[in-house]
Design a protein around this motif. Structure first.
Motif, PDB file in Angstrom:
ATOM      1  N   GLY A  95     -12.523  -1.866 -15.670  1.00  0.00           N
ATOM      2  CA  GLY A  95     -12.313  -3.283 -15.940  1.00  0.00           C
ATOM      3  C   GLY A  95     -13.337  -3.938 -16.821  1.00  0.00           C
ATOM      4  N   TYR A  96     -14.361  -3.189 -17.267  1.00  0.00           N
ATOM      5  CA  TYR A  96     -15.369  -3.748 -18.166  1.00  0.00           C
ATOM      6  C   TYR A  96     -14.803  -3.842 -19.582  1.00  0.00           C
ATOM      7  N   ARG A  97     -15.448  -4.652 -20.407  1.00  0.00           N
ATOM      8  CA  ARG A  97     -15.203  -4.595 -21.839  1.00  0.00           C
ATOM      9  C   ARG A  97     -16.086  -3.483 -22.404  1.00  0.00           C
ATOM     10  N   SER A  98     -15.659  -2.906 -23.507  1.00  0.00           N
ATOM     11  CA  SER A  98     -16.351  -1.722 -24.023  1.00  0.00           C
ATOM     12  C   SER A  98     -16.758  -1.888 -25.482  1.00  0.00           C
ATOM     13  N   ALA A  99     -18.043  -1.583 -25.755  1.00  0.00           N
ATOM     14  CA  ALA A  99     -18.549  -1.510 -27.125  1.00  0.00           C
ATOM     15  C   ALA A  99     -19.006  -0.077 -27.372  1.00  0.00           C
ATOM     16  N   TRP A 100     -18.333   0.595 -28.288  1.00  0.00           N
ATOM     17  CA  TRP A 100     -18.646   1.989 -28.604  1.00  0.00           C
ATOM     18  C   TRP A 100     -19.660   2.036 -29.737  1.00  0.00           C
ATOM     19  N   LEU A 101     -20.845   2.584 -29.469  1.00  0.00           N
ATOM     20  CA  LEU A 101     -21.831   2.788 -30.521  1.00  0.00           C
ATOM     21  C   LEU A 101     -21.487   4.086 -31.253  1.00  0.00           C
ATOM     22  N   ASN A 102     -20.962   3.947 -32.432  1.00  0.00           N
ATOM     23  CA  ASN A 102     -20.518   5.097 -33.226  1.00  0.00           C
ATOM     24  C   ASN A 102     -21.415   5.237 -34.457  1.00  0.00           C
ATOM     25  N   ASP A 103     -22.709   5.423 -34.198  1.00  0.00           N
ATOM     26  CA  ASP A 103     -23.648   5.491 -35.312  1.00  0.00           C
ATOM     27  C   ASP A 103     -23.642   6.838 -36.023  1.00  0.00           C
ATOM     28  N   HIS A 104     -22.874   7.804 -35.499  1.00  0.00           N
ATOM     29  CA  HIS A 104     -22.719   9.096 -36.180  1.00  0.00           C
ATOM     30  C   HIS A 104     -21.371   9.196 -36.893  1.00  0.00           C
ATOM     31  N   HIS A 105     -20.665   8.087 -36.942  1.00  0.00           N
ATOM     32  CA  HIS A 105     -19.422   7.980 -37.722  1.00  0.00           C
ATOM     33  C   HIS A 105     -18.383   9.034 -37.304  1.00  0.00           C
ATOM     34  N   ARG A 106     -18.170   9.113 -35.999  1.00  0.00           N
ATOM     35  CA  ARG A 106     -17.137  10.013 -35.488  1.00  0.00           C
ATOM     36  C   ARG A 106     -15.752   9.425 -35.710  1.00  0.00           C
ATOM     37  N   SER A 107     -14.771  10.293 -35.743  1.00  0.00           N
ATOM     38  CA  SER A 107     -13.392   9.864 -35.934  1.00  0.00           C
ATOM     39  C   SER A 107     -12.894   9.137 -34.686  1.00  0.00           C
ATOM     40  N   LEU A 108     -12.025   8.178 -34.900  1.00  0.00           N
ATOM     41  CA  LEU A 108     -11.391   7.493 -33.761  1.00  0.00           C
ATOM     42  C   LEU A 108     -10.584   8.458 -32.907  1.00  0.00           C
ATOM     43  N   GLN A 109     -10.221   9.596 -33.468  1.00  0.00           N
ATOM     44  CA  GLN A 109      -9.466  10.588 -32.704  1.00  0.00           C
ATOM     45  C   GLN A 109     -10.284  11.175 -31.555  1.00  0.00           C
ATOM     46  N   ALA A 110     -11.593  10.987 -31.596  1.00  0.00           N
ATOM     47  CA  ALA A 110     -12.448  11.465 -30.503  1.00  0.00           C
ATOM     48  C   ALA A 110     -12.274  10.621 -29.245  1.00  0.00           C
ATOM     49  N   LEU A 111     -11.726   9.421 -29.391  1.00  0.00           N
ATOM     50  CA  LEU A 111     -11.602   8.491 -28.271  1.00  0.00           C
ATOM     51  C   LEU A 111     -10.446   8.854 -27.353  1.00  0.00           C
ATOM     52  N   HIS A 112     -10.645   8.577 -26.064  1.00  0.00           N
ATOM     53  CA  HIS A 112      -9.554   8.680 -25.092  1.00  0.00           C
ATOM     54  C   HIS A 112      -8.771   7.370 -25.053  1.00  0.00           C
ATOM     55  N   ARG A 113      -9.490   6.244 -25.214  1.00  0.00           N
ATOM     56  CA  ARG A 113      -8.879   4.925 -25.346  1.00  0.00           C
ATOM     57  C   ARG A 113      -9.704   4.115 -26.328  1.00  0.00           C
ATOM     58  N   LEU A 114      -9.077   3.201 -27.012  1.00  0.00           N
ATOM     59  CA  LEU A 114      -9.799   2.354 -27.955  1.00  0.00           C
ATOM     60  C   LEU A 114     -10.719   1.393 -27.204  1.00  0.00           C
ATOM     61  N   PRO A 115     -11.963   1.269 -27.640  1.00  0.00           N
ATOM     62  CA  PRO A 115     -12.843   0.262 -27.047  1.00  0.00           C
ATOM     63  C   PRO A 115     -12.432  -1.129 -27.519  1.00  0.00           C
ATOM     64  N   ASP A 116     -13.084  -2.125 -26.967  1.00  0.00           N
ATOM     65  CA  ASP A 116     -12.852  -3.482 -27.464  1.00  0.00           C
ATOM     66  C   ASP A 116     -13.432  -3.645 -28.855  1.00  0.00           C
ATOM     67  N   LEU A 117     -14.569  -3.010 -29.093  1.00  0.00           N
ATOM     68  CA  LEU A 117     -15.170  -3.067 -30.415  1.00  0.00           C
ATOM     69  C   LEU A 117     -15.984  -1.804 -30.671  1.00  0.00           C
ATOM     70  N   MET A 118     -16.198  -1.518 -31.947  1.00  0.00           N
ATOM     71  CA  MET A 118     -16.982  -0.362 -32.376  1.00  0.00           C
ATOM     72  C   MET A 118     -18.180  -0.851 -33.177  1.00  0.00           C
ATOM     73  N   LEU A 119     -19.336  -0.313 -32.864  1.00  0.00           N
ATOM     74  CA  LEU A 119     -20.571  -0.654 -33.557  1.00  0.00           C
ATOM     75  C   LEU A 119     -21.010   0.527 -34.416  1.00  0.00           C
ATOM     76  N   ASN A 120     -21.374   0.254 -35.639  1.00  0.00           N
ATOM     77  CA  ASN A 120     -21.969   1.285 -36.477  1.00  0.00           C
ATOM     78  C   ASN A 120     -23.482   1.356 -36.283  1.00  0.00           C
ATOM     79  N   ARG A 121     -24.063   0.238 -35.849  1.00  0.00           N
ATOM     80  CA  ARG A 121     -25.491   0.162 -35.554  1.00  0.00           C
ATOM     81  C   ARG A 121     -25.679  -0.742 -34.340  1.00  0.00           C
TER      82      ARG A 121
END
Length: 235
Positions: free
Chosen positions: A201-227
């Motif tokens: 039930g939390y909101r999710s911020a994915w830190l994707n500073d290694h520029h992984r593909s969205l295909q790695a996700l099981h579910r989309l986060p609320d937002l994605m951070l590059n830094r």
């Protein structure tokens, strides 16, 4: 920063530690290498045990005692004690020696280099939001000089199952006195952090500073951070 859904009002921020606030890989490698060398050089019982042997023993212990998968500190102490017992040391002495070695291991494991940018981000965010930690790891946060930023710190183990299980997330909502949807969890791991936050039930911020593909996700986060510093836009 990229949004995948409307975020809504946020009342607190929850952080993973390892590989979110700092690079955890080098210090873990250093600590593992130290442990193998120390056990080889200090104890006759494990003088012939290399890293592969310790890894195999760890996997066997976790298969035999699944609860150890949820407590990295207990697992490490059991691993050390079991190795010494395998070499012929009495169980009581092995447990005492394992605790001593583990204390040294934990100090080395906690010699993390935290970027100055991380410290600045946390300092700025702490002026606006309550900050907390939800981690599966066992780093000594006080050794990182980050503990003053966080109102609560919860670690897996001691009866709490690891993320993405509900235990830590549910306990943190209780401590904060907030609804899960008011808390934004920030983490790098697509399973333990992103999926764990959303499942609970939390909101999710994915830190994707290694520029992984969205295909790695099981579910989309609320937002994605590059830094990590992109979180400052929330201010």
């Amino acid at each position: 920063m990229e949004f995948f859904r409307a975020l809504g009002p946020i009342a607190a921020l929850s952080f993973d530690l390892d590989d979110t606030l700092y690079d955890n890989g080098p210090v873990i490698e250093q600590a593992e290498a130290w442990m193998v060398a120390h056990m080889r050089d200090t104890y006759l019982q494990t003088a012939m045990c290399d890293r592969a042997w310790w890894q195999a023993l760890k996997h066997r212990l976790q298969r035999e005692q699944p609860a150890l998968r949820h407590d990295v500190s207990l697992c490490r102490r059991r691993l050390l004690a079991c190795g010494l017992e395998w070499g012929g040391m009495a169980a009581a002495e092995a447990a005492m020696e394992a605790d001593k070695v583990f204390a040294q291991f934990l100090e080395i494991r906690s010699q993390v280099e935290v970027p100055e940018s991380t410290r600045q981000v946390l300092g700025a965010l702490a002026e606006r939001f309550p900050l907390v930690v939800i981690t599966n790891g066992n780093v000594l946060l006080e050794r990182l000089a980050l503990d003053h930023h966080f109102q609560h710190v919860l670690k897996a183990g001691g009866g709490f199952a690891m993320k993405p299980a509900p235990d830590l997330f549910a306990q943190m909502t209780e401590r904060l006195g907030l609804a899960p949807g008011q808390i934004l969890h920030v983490g790098d791991d697509v399973f333990t952090d992103v999926l764990g936050a959303l499942r609970n039930g939390y909101r999710s911020a994915w830190l994707n500073d290694h520029h992984r593909s969205l295909q790695a996700l099981h579910r989309l986060p609320d937002l994605m951070l590059n830094r990590l510093d992109e979180l400052l836009l929330l201010l």
